[in-house]
Design a protein around this motif. Structure first.
Motif, PDB file in Angstrom:
ATOM      1  N   UNK A 313       0.815  -1.218   0.000  1.00 26.13           N
ATOM      2  CA  UNK A 313       0.000   0.000   0.000  1.00 26.13           C
ATOM      3  C   UNK A 313       0.849   1.268   0.000  1.00 26.13           C
ATOM      4  N   UNK A 314       1.886   1.285   0.834  1.00 26.80           N
ATOM      5  CA  UNK A 314       2.621   2.522   1.063  1.00 26.80           C
ATOM      6  C   UNK A 314       3.791   2.722   0.116  1.00 26.80           C
ATOM      7  N   UNK A 315       4.303   1.652  -0.482  1.00 28.00           N
ATOM      8  CA  UNK A 315       5.575   1.818  -1.189  1.00 28.00           C
ATOM      9  C   UNK A 315       5.455   2.768  -2.367  1.00 28.00           C
ATOM     10  N   UNK A 316       4.386   2.670  -3.156  1.00 27.00           N
ATOM     11  CA  UNK A 316       4.326   3.492  -4.358  1.00 27.00           C
ATOM     12  C   UNK A 316       4.106   4.970  -4.044  1.00 27.00           C
ATOM     13  N   UNK A 317       3.184   5.332  -3.125  1.00 25.61           N
ATOM     14  CA  UNK A 317       3.121   6.752  -2.751  1.00 25.61           C
ATOM     15  C   UNK A 317       4.454   7.279  -2.220  1.00 25.61           C
ATOM     16  N   UNK A 318       5.167   6.452  -1.448  1.00 23.17           N
ATOM     17  CA  UNK A 318       6.488   6.883  -0.955  1.00 23.17           C
ATOM     18  C   UNK A 318       7.448   7.074  -2.117  1.00 23.17           C
ATOM     19  N   UNK A 319       7.462   6.141  -3.072  1.00 23.13           N
ATOM     20  CA  UNK A 319       8.356   6.256  -4.220  1.00 23.13           C
ATOM     21  C   UNK A 319       8.072   7.531  -5.017  1.00 23.13           C
ATOM     22  N   UNK A 320       6.794   7.845  -5.192  1.00 28.47           N
ATOM     23  CA  UNK A 320       6.428   9.035  -5.963  1.00 28.47           C
ATOM     24  C   UNK A 320       6.845  10.304  -5.225  1.00 28.47           C
ATOM     25  N   UNK A 321       6.612  10.331  -3.922  1.00 27.13           N
ATOM     26  CA  UNK A 321       6.925  11.531  -3.145  1.00 27.13           C
ATOM     27  C   UNK A 321       8.424  11.700  -2.928  1.00 27.13           C
ATOM     28  N   UNK A 322       9.116  10.596  -2.706  1.00 31.55           N
ATOM     29  CA  UNK A 322      10.563  10.647  -2.437  1.00 31.55           C
ATOM     30  C   UNK A 322      11.293  10.250  -3.716  1.00 31.55           C
ATOM     31  N   UNK A 323      11.467  11.203  -4.609  1.00 27.43           N
ATOM     32  CA  UNK A 323      12.158  10.921  -5.861  1.00 27.43           C
ATOM     33  C   UNK A 323      13.561  11.521  -5.823  1.00 27.43           C
ATOM     34  N   UNK A 324      14.283  11.325  -6.908  1.00 31.13           N
ATOM     35  CA  UNK A 324      15.682  11.769  -6.941  1.00 31.13           C
ATOM     36  C   UNK A 324      15.801  13.276  -6.795  1.00 31.13           C
ATOM     37  N   UNK A 325      14.860  14.025  -7.387  1.00 35.06           N
ATOM     38  CA  UNK A 325      14.940  15.481  -7.308  1.00 35.06           C
ATOM     39  C   UNK A 325      14.749  15.973  -5.880  1.00 35.06           C
ATOM     40  N   UNK A 326      13.765  15.413  -5.180  1.00 35.48           N
ATOM     41  CA  UNK A 326      13.491  15.878  -3.818  1.00 35.48           C
ATOM     42  C   UNK A 326      14.580  15.443  -2.844  1.00 35.48           C
ATOM     43  N   UNK A 327      15.092  14.234  -3.047  1.00 34.10           N
ATOM     44  CA  UNK A 327      16.083  13.720  -2.109  1.00 34.10           C
ATOM     45  C   UNK A 327      17.490  14.217  -2.439  1.00 34.10           C
ATOM     46  N   UNK A 328      17.701  14.602  -3.689  1.00 33.33           N
ATOM     47  CA  UNK A 328      19.016  15.079  -4.092  1.00 33.33           C
ATOM     48  C   UNK A 328      20.019  13.979  -4.338  1.00 33.33           C
ATOM     49  N   UNK A 329      19.561  12.754  -4.500  1.00 31.91           N
ATOM     50  CA  UNK A 329      20.451  11.631  -4.789  1.00 31.91           C
ATOM     51  C   UNK A 329      19.663  10.564  -5.513  1.00 31.91           C
ATOM     52  N   UNK A 330      20.368   9.589  -6.065  1.00 33.21           N
ATOM     53  CA  UNK A 330      19.689   8.488  -6.736  1.00 33.21           C
ATOM     54  C   UNK A 330      20.478   7.205  -6.483  1.00 33.21           C
ATOM     55  N   UNK A 331      20.172   6.165  -7.254  1.00 35.72           N
ATOM     56  CA  UNK A 331      20.892   4.915  -7.105  1.00 35.72           C
ATOM     57  C   UNK A 331      20.592   4.228  -5.786  1.00 35.72           C
ATOM     58  N   UNK A 332      21.580   3.515  -5.223  1.00 31.44           N
ATOM     59  CA  UNK A 332      21.361   2.767  -3.981  1.00 31.44           C
ATOM     60  C   UNK A 332      20.895   3.626  -2.819  1.00 31.44           C
ATOM     61  N   UNK A 333      21.385   4.862  -2.733  1.00 34.50           N
ATOM     62  CA  UNK A 333      20.980   5.737  -1.629  1.00 34.50           C
ATOM     63  C   UNK A 333      19.495   6.061  -1.701  1.00 34.50           C
ATOM     64  N   UNK A 334      19.008   6.342  -2.911  1.00 36.22           N
ATOM     65  CA  UNK A 334      17.581   6.627  -3.081  1.00 36.22           C
ATOM     66  C   UNK A 334      16.756   5.397  -2.741  1.00 36.22           C
TER      67      UNK A 334
END
Length: 635
Positions: A313-334
């Motif tokens: 239930x929660x993973x996809x809303x979290x994935x959409x909200x916490x993206x690379x632009x908002x977090x400022x990183x990608x890859x394993x850290x994201x």
């Protein structure tokens, strides 16, 4: 000993291996949605859920019928709603709040429909009728897109008890006669998928449809009918354990190597995955102390399985909200950040909401008996109000991708283009006072009309991009007409900037004719389209800047990484502005020194992927571009 034999309770004894299967399923989905390369077929975790659900629900209903001579369907529905609805309502309220704070105005009407469809468990049909592709590689994804599978499950819970009750009534309670009938129905659903599947178009209709996805649920139900109240010898148990190992291996192989556009999946492959899942379930149930039963009962799999509903239930809303632009990183850290946050929210939901309601802990003292009802009704009301009223989906009075209209400045800029322009427009530096930007760039749509022919490469990303473009023939033209028209009316621009090129590196289908890239016909079509765009947007003597195509590198399709194609496109751009009121502005020269792709420029990271700018890179582009636009506008 008999399997599925009637007992004093219709409830199943806890079997940790079945939670282990849930863990395999949900982890597959979580990795797939995170674009992890080793889980290109992770979407098949949903089918593993379906097969297990078909087995468990049917087994519970058969035991209830054996114990009580019938099935109390309303009581079953109430138990399912008590189990599933509270956690979903929390997600819907959270998504509605997120929409109020962070979602672009252009996405709100669509999200409003997703909220209501999710609330009433018809999201899969809503996605079908609103033409929302599960496999879209661009555009902002809905944080509720994943609820389609829960909708199918709930529709199954609604209809299957009625059907099974009627079937058992017809045969005087005998269940064994229905095993081949239900198995044949599963085959029929698979045949329906194969017949309706279009290998060229988008498979979302058959992917989302309850009728075409029932095959997996029916396969699980057929397994339950086969095993119910049946004598099982030790040798059969050992054989089932070995078959369970084969089923697990098959599931892991397809999760690792299948692709969401593989034709074989839609030509019987989903049913084959369902059968592998049924082997895994049978091996876990019949031989729980050995082989897959022991493996899947090993921690942490059962714990993950118990949390699987919340995790899903929660993973996809979290994935959409916490993206690379908002977090400022990608890859394993994201990925790590998303998984940690998903797990934390899921555990909280399980401990504070799901488990107390399921175990009846909210029923004492007596006044608290009404508390679940009040909380549920309140959450429904909040969701409906947020969806229907001003928070989610007030009048969409701005252009599709408008990001920052700014204050009433001395320079009003209209930006058009594809997702490159759309992302560029999100990061207009706050220091550029007096600039009001209307961003009418449309993700997935280039400037030159036609359907791009994108070869399906060896990577999952290239296949996804190619599949998505193939589903949208002719879709961009009306979008451009609507968005650009509204932008010109409401934005009243002083200057227009045209970004192009990311979708102009492919062969095109125009009016049913294929134009090979670089051919005389393709070149003439591109030049005419650029001139027509300039005339359309520059009507009324508004100056128009045609940006040169910047260099790409490292993307999923090689055509974008070919420097010769970029050079040729910019030659066409130079020819297109000749004799017109357009001005060529050299974006390529600004960010690609010497025509070379560079990751950083003067210490500023330019790209977040192969073509889109980072927020810092976009800000640098605007600081260079705005003076150019001011000069064109005579400011």
């Amino acid at each position: 000993m008999r399997i599925g034999q009637a007992s004093a309770s219709p409830h199943l004894h806890y079997q940790p291996a079945l939670d282990g299967i849930r863990a395999v399923a949900v982890v597959s989905v979580l990795l797939y949605h995170a674009d992890v390369a080793i889980a290109g077929g992770g979407f098949l975790g949903v089918d593993l859920f379906f097969a297990l659900s078909g087995y468990l629900v049917t087994t519970l209903l058969l035991r209830e019928h054996a114990n009580h001579g019938g099935i109390a369907v309303p009581a079953f529905w109430a138990r399912r709603l008590r189990r599933l609805l509270p956690a979903l309502l929390l997600v819907l309220v959270a998504v509605a709040a997120y929409a109020a704070l962070a979602v672009e105005a252009s996405s709100l009407p669509s999200l409003r429909g997703d909220l209501l469809a999710s609330l009433f468990y018809v999201q899969n049909w809503h996605l079908i009728f609103s033409d929302q592709s599960y496999f879209a590689a661009f555009a902002d994804p809905s944080p509720l897109r994943h609820v389609w599978s829960l909708a199918i499950e709930e529709q199954w819970y609604l209809l299957w008890p009625l059907a099974l009750s009627g079937m058992l009534r017809l045969t005087g309670g005998r269940s064994d006669v229905w095993t081949p009938v239900v198995a044949l129905a599963a085959v029929g659903s698979a045949v329906l998928m194969a017949v309706w599947f279009d290998p060229i178009g988008d498979p979302s209709r058959v992917y989302y449809g309850t009728d075409t996805r029932a095959q997996t649920l029916l396969a699980g139900a057929a397994l339950a009918l086969l095993l119910h109240n049946r004598e099982v010898s030790p040798s059969i148990r050992r054989s089932a354990g070995i078959l369970g190992v084969q089923g697990l291996v098959a599931v892991l192989v397809v999760v690792a190597f299948a692709a969401d556009d593989d034709e074989w999946l839609y030509r019987g492959g989903f049913l084959a995955v369902a059968l592998a899942g049924c082997l895994l379930v049978a091996g876990s149930v019949l031989d729980p102390q050995r082989w897959v039963g022991r493996l899947l009962s090993s921690e942490p799999l059962p714990t993950i399985g118990r949390l699987s509903y919340g995790l899903y239930l929660w993973h996809w809303p979290v994935y959409v909200a916490v993206d690379a632009d908002r977090l400022g990183t990608d890859g394993p850290a994201l990925l790590a950040a998303r998984l940690v946050l998903t797990a934390a929210v899921s555990v909280a939901s399980y401990e504070l909401v799901e488990l107390p309601i399921r175990m009846g802990r909210l029923r004492k003292p007596p006044w608290s008996r009404v508390r679940p009802v009040v909380l549920t009704c309140g959450a429904i009301v909040v969701t409906a109000v947020l969806a229907l009223a001003g928070t989610v989906g007030g009048d969409d009075d701005e252009v599709g991708a408008v990001v920052d209209r700014g204050e009433q400045g001395d320079l009003r800029v209209l930006l058009v283009g594809s997702s490159v322009g759309r992302e560029l427009g999100k990061d207009l530096p706050s220091g550029l006072d007096g600039v009001a930007l209307t961003n009418a760039a449309i993700a997935g749509c280039g400037i030159v009309p036609g359907t791009s022919i994108i070869p399906k490469g060896d990577t999952w990303a290239s296949r996804r991009l190619a599949n998505t473009i193939a589903t949208r023939p002719g879709a961009c033209e009306p979008l451009r007409e609507e968005e650009w028209g509204r932008a010109l009316r409401e934005g009243a621009p002083d200057v227009v900037a045209i970004e192009w090129g990311s979708y102009e590196v492919f062969d095109l289908i125009v009016d049913g004719e294929t134009l090979p890239w670089g051919s005389e016909a393709w070149d003439r079509h591109a030049i005419d389209a650029l001139r027509a765009t300039g005339e359309r947007l520059g009507a009324g003597d508004t100056p128009v800047a045609l940006l040169t195509v910047h260099c790409f590198e490292g993307g999923p399709v090689p055509q974008r990484d070919d420097p010769a194609r970029i050079v040729h496109l910019n030659e066409l751009a130079a020819e297109a502005v000749e004799g017109t009121d357009m001005t060529l502005v050299d974006l390529n020269g600004a960010v690609c020194p010497g025509g070379r792709h560079v990751a950083e420029l003067d210490g500023v990271p330019l790209y977040r992927d192969s073509i889109h700018f980072t927020p810092e890179g976009a800000a640098a582009v605007w600081r260079w571009l705005v003076p150019e636009l001011r000069t064109l506008a005579g400011r």
